[in-house]
Each structure stands twice: as structure tokens, then as C-alpha cells.
Design a protein around this motif. Structure first.
Motif, short mmCIF file in Angstrom:
data_model
loop_
_atom_site.label_atom_id
_atom_site.label_comp_id
_atom_site.label_asym_id
_atom_site.label_seq_id
_atom_site.Cartn_x
_atom_site.Cartn_y
_atom_site.Cartn_z
N THR A 223 -36.27 13.38 32.87
CA THR A 223 -37.14 12.40 32.24
C THR A 223 -37.15 12.62 30.74
OG1 THR A 223 -38.57 12.45 34.19
CG2 THR A 223 -39.47 11.44 32.20
N HIS A 224 -36.96 11.52 29.99
CA HIS A 224 -37.06 11.58 28.53
C HIS A 224 -38.49 11.25 28.16
CE1 HIS A 224 -36.14 9.60 24.42
NE2 HIS A 224 -36.34 10.89 24.26
N GLU A 225 -39.21 12.24 27.59
CA GLU A 225 -40.60 12.03 27.23
C GLU A 225 -40.80 11.90 25.72
OE1 GLU A 225 -42.92 14.98 29.31
OE2 GLU A 225 -42.43 14.05 31.24
N GLY A 226 -39.72 11.62 25.00
CA GLY A 226 -39.79 11.41 23.56
C GLY A 226 -39.71 9.94 23.23
N THR A 227 -39.54 9.64 21.93
CA THR A 227 -39.50 8.25 21.48
C THR A 227 -38.15 7.85 20.89
OG1 THR A 227 -40.42 8.91 19.34
CG2 THR A 227 -41.98 8.20 21.03
N GLU A 228 -37.35 8.81 20.46
CA GLU A 228 -36.05 8.51 19.86
C GLU A 228 -35.03 8.17 20.94
OE1 GLU A 228 -34.82 11.72 17.34
OE2 GLU A 228 -36.81 11.96 16.52
N ASP A 229 -34.14 7.21 20.62
CA ASP A 229 -33.07 6.87 21.55
C ASP A 229 -32.10 8.03 21.69
OD1 ASP A 229 -34.11 4.36 21.97
OD2 ASP A 229 -32.79 3.37 20.52
N ILE A 230 -31.51 8.15 22.88
CA ILE A 230 -30.49 9.16 23.15
C ILE A 230 -29.20 8.42 23.44
CG2 ILE A 230 -29.79 11.04 24.66
CD1 ILE A 230 -32.76 11.47 25.28
N SER A 231 -28.12 8.79 22.76
CA SER A 231 -26.86 8.06 22.98
C SER A 231 -25.95 8.75 23.98
CB SER A 231 -26.12 7.88 21.64
OG SER A 231 -25.80 9.14 21.08
N CYS A 232 -26.18 10.03 24.29
CA CYS A 232 -25.28 10.72 25.21
C CYS A 232 -26.01 11.79 26.01
CB CYS A 232 -24.14 11.36 24.42
SG CYS A 232 -23.01 12.33 25.45
N ILE A 233 -25.91 11.69 27.32
CA ILE A 233 -26.31 12.75 28.24
C ILE A 233 -25.21 12.81 29.30
CG2 ILE A 233 -27.89 13.43 30.10
CD1 ILE A 233 -30.17 12.25 28.52
N ALA A 234 -24.71 14.02 29.54
CA ALA A 234 -23.71 14.22 30.58
C ALA A 234 -24.13 15.43 31.41
CB ALA A 234 -22.33 14.45 29.97
N TYR A 235 -23.85 15.38 32.70
CA TYR A 235 -24.24 16.47 33.57
C TYR A 235 -23.34 16.52 34.79
CZ TYR A 235 -26.46 12.75 36.21
OH TYR A 235 -26.69 11.61 36.92
N ARG A 236 -23.38 17.66 35.46
CA ARG A 236 -22.66 17.85 36.72
C ARG A 236 -23.51 18.77 37.58
NH1 ARG A 236 -18.01 20.50 35.05
NH2 ARG A 236 -19.13 22.46 35.29
N VAL A 237 -23.71 18.40 38.83
CA VAL A 237 -24.42 19.24 39.78
C VAL A 237 -23.42 19.62 40.88
CG1 VAL A 237 -26.32 19.38 41.44
CG2 VAL A 237 -26.62 18.10 39.29
N MET A 238 -23.14 20.91 40.98
CA MET A 238 -22.21 21.41 42.00
C MET A 238 -23.04 22.00 43.15
SD MET A 238 -19.26 20.77 40.65
CE MET A 238 -18.11 21.75 41.57
#
Length: 161
Positions: free
Chosen positions: A88-103
């Protein structure tokens, strides 16, 4: 981030972002359809980086953090029927990139297997109350594996020695 039908075990979580304030991103992990998460912590704290703009490297058996926002968790996190991971993003600024991997691996989990939990607390100390309690009100059987503590000054004119 993940919705896994088990039984099984999460073996790695990789995460990266261009967002500077990791304290604004909250990671939650729910085991076996529980309503309250067993893990609830800001991403930076989960990956042992609690100073937002001041990233630092961590190299341990269970956490790898590279200063340019690349993080891996190798905690073994077993579950008996279901695992769900949210961010969850609980801030106010836009985020342009999030990447993740769940193994993860799917296999039968013994009945006596313990679940992975993370407790995040934030508090203030002062001259009248100079102590900070690490764990309080924990119940049940388990195995304590450690603490990551980030101590920040709330005043930019003060430095710690």
C-alpha cells in the motif's frame, strides 16, 4: 503482490522502486485467510533500511539491501493453505516504478510449523523516558529472531553521538 494457494513456503521476496520514501510503502502479509496481517511494516523497515533518503547496504543470511533500491528477503515463510501479500502506498507523491518478485514452493507443511510474524513499532524517547521497549505484549510460542532498529532525530538541528 501475491495471492498463493498452498500449502507451501515463500522463499524470497525481491523488491525495487524509484520511490525515495520507503516509509510510505507498507508491506502486509496474511497467512491462511486471516483478517489481520501477520506482517505489517514499512518496506524500508522490513528490508532493514529505515532512513528513506539515506539508503545503506545490508548483507545477511536473510536480508540483502543494495543502496540503489534493490532489496531481497530470504526469510522462510511457510503457510498451510493460503498466503496473500499486499503493498500500500500511503504517501502523496506519484510513483513511476515498482517491481517485485515473490518466489515460493508448494509442499505439505507439518502441523507444528510456526508462522513468520513482523511487529513494527514507532515511538519517541525523551529525557524523562529514555528507554524504548522492543517487544511488548507478545503471546504464544515462537522463536525470536532479531530486531532492526532505526533511530532518527526528529529535529534537523540535532545530531547523535
Amino acid at each position: 503482490m501475491a495471492d498463493i494457494k498452498g500449502p507451501g513456503c515463500i522463499t524470497e521476496i525481491f523488491f525495487t522502486t524509484d520511490h525515495v520514501k520507503l516509509s510510505e510503502l507498507v508491506l502486509r502479509i496474511y497467512w491462511d485467510n486471516e483478517e489481520v496481517p501477520s506482517v505489517e511494516a514499512p518496506v524500508g523497515m522490513f528490508f532493514a533500511n529505515g532512513f528513506d533518503e539515506h539508503k545503506h547496504a545490508v548483507q545477511s543470511a536473510v536480508i540483502l539491501a543494495l543502496p540503489r533500491n534493490a532489496y531481497s528477503s530470504y526469510w522462510q515463510m511457510p503457510f498451510k493453505s493460503h498466503a496473500r501479500i499486499t503493498l500500500t502506498h500511503e504517501g502523496t507523491e506519484d510513483i513511476s516504478c515498482i517491481a517485485y518478485r515473490v518466489m515460493y514452493q508448494l509442499y505439505k507443511i507439518p502441523e507444528e510449523t510456526m508462522y513468520f510474524h513482523v511487529v513494527y513499532n514507532r515511538g519517541m524517547t525523551c529525557f524523562d523516558k529514555p528507554t524504548y521497549t522492543i517487544l511488548e505484549g507478545i503471546e504464544g510460542e515462537g522463536c525470536y529472531v532479531g530486531t532492526y532498529l532505526a533511530w532518527n532525530a526528529l529535529n534537523s538541528d540535532w545530531y547523535m553521538e
